[in-house]
Design an enzyme around this catalytic site. Structure first.
Site, PDB file in Angstrom:
ATOM      1  CE  LYS A  10      34.999  67.956  19.925  1.00 40.71           C
ATOM      2  NZ  LYS A  10      34.253  68.487  18.758  1.00 40.71           N
ATOM      3  CG  ASP A 136      33.054  64.189  20.862  1.00 37.90           C
ATOM      4  OD1 ASP A 136      33.343  63.578  19.812  1.00 37.90           O
ATOM      5  OD2 ASP A 136      32.452  65.275  20.877  1.00 37.90           O
TER       6      ASP A 136
END
Length: 289
Positions: A10, A136
């Protein structure tokens, strides 16, 4: 039985830190999106009641320091699974790069074991499990593009960003996320326009998205590691439309609207940086090949 999952990296298009919470975590607002740079996570069921983690990459821990190991142990304990699993991680995402490689590997383990052990958990339930081991991981379970709040575990999905390329470059240094947060002066920083970024994405406005890029951790890491600033400057010089550091660094990414510019930027960076990638943003996990 064997299951194969991809674990995409990401990047943070917008990263804001609001304040430090009583529990020691920081309250954040982040717009994150997955890119098609992905590890491969192979899960093989074992008759023996144990979890093993291995990788071709010697920098990947093979014990409880690895979030993938923690994910498997959590699922075993939570759902009373008496079988074991062997986890093999083929690393493609650079280690300790600010790209959530470890978190994405853990998310892949959650998704894969859900299938391997036929637990029939929803993606939201898997994301809640993920929040127990890393901020995350919840986002990485779903992938796509989202606004993350709280300590990063509260996820609201938004539209996929406008079509563009992403060029990434990681210098050969390590960055301590804890040290970056320690040095961050929340009351003195300029906060990015997170809502403006969301609006730009939903309008599919590439230029506005570039204008709204922001990461409050960037200035701290740049002061600690001048080589990150050098990569940023070079990426701009080679023609990237906008450049930002991802997470706490040290990886820098550039957004590039036109494919014709990508190769020049890539080649220029490869002249002095070994880990350079040209990739695309992706939507949900099922968009990965």
């Amino acid at each position: 039985m064997r299951i194969l999952e991809k674990a995409p990296a990401k990047i943070n298009l917008s990263l804001d830190v609001r304040h430090k919470r009583p529990d020691g975590y920081h309250e954040v607002e982040m717009v994150m999106t997955t890119i098609d740079l992905a590890d491969r996570v192979e899960l093989t069921e074992l008759a023996e009641d144990k979890v093993t983690v291995s990788s071709h990459n010697r920098f990947v821990p093979d014990d409880q320091r690895n979030l993938a190991y923690q994910a498997a142990m959590l699922m075993k304990e939570r759902y009373g699974i008496k079988k074991g699993v062997s986890i093999f991680i083929t690393k493609v995402i650079p280690v300790a790069a600010g790209l959530a490689g470890g978190s994405s590997d853990a998310a892949a383990v959650f998704r894969g074991l859900n299938r391997l052990w036929d637990l029939k958990l929803s993606m939201n339930e898997l994301a809640e499990l993920g929040a127990e081991i890393g901020s995350d991981v919840s986002f990485c379970v779903h992938g796509g593009t989202a606004l993350a709040t709280g300590r990063g575990e509260k996820i609201r999905h938004i539209e996929t960003p406008p079509h563009c390329w992403v060029v990434l470059a990681k210098p050969t240094i390590g960055v301590s996320t804890a040290e970056v947060y320690k040095q961050l002066k929340v009351d003195e920083i300029e906060h990015p326009d997170v809502q403006g970024m969301i609006a730009a994405i939903e309008e599919k406005n590439f230029q506005k998205m570039c204008d709204k890029l922001g990461n409050v951790l960037e200035s701290v890491t740049l002061n600690m590691h001048p080589e990150v600033a050098m990569i940023k400057n070079q990426m701009k010089r080679f023609g990237a439309d906008a450049v930002l550091m991802s997470g706490s660094g040290p990886t820098v990414f550039g957004l590039v609207q036109y494919e014709s510019k990508v190769q020049r930027i890539y080649n220029g960076l490869r002249g002095f940086c070994d880990q350079v990638y040209a990739v695309r943003m992706i939507g949900e996990q099922n968009e990965l090949d």
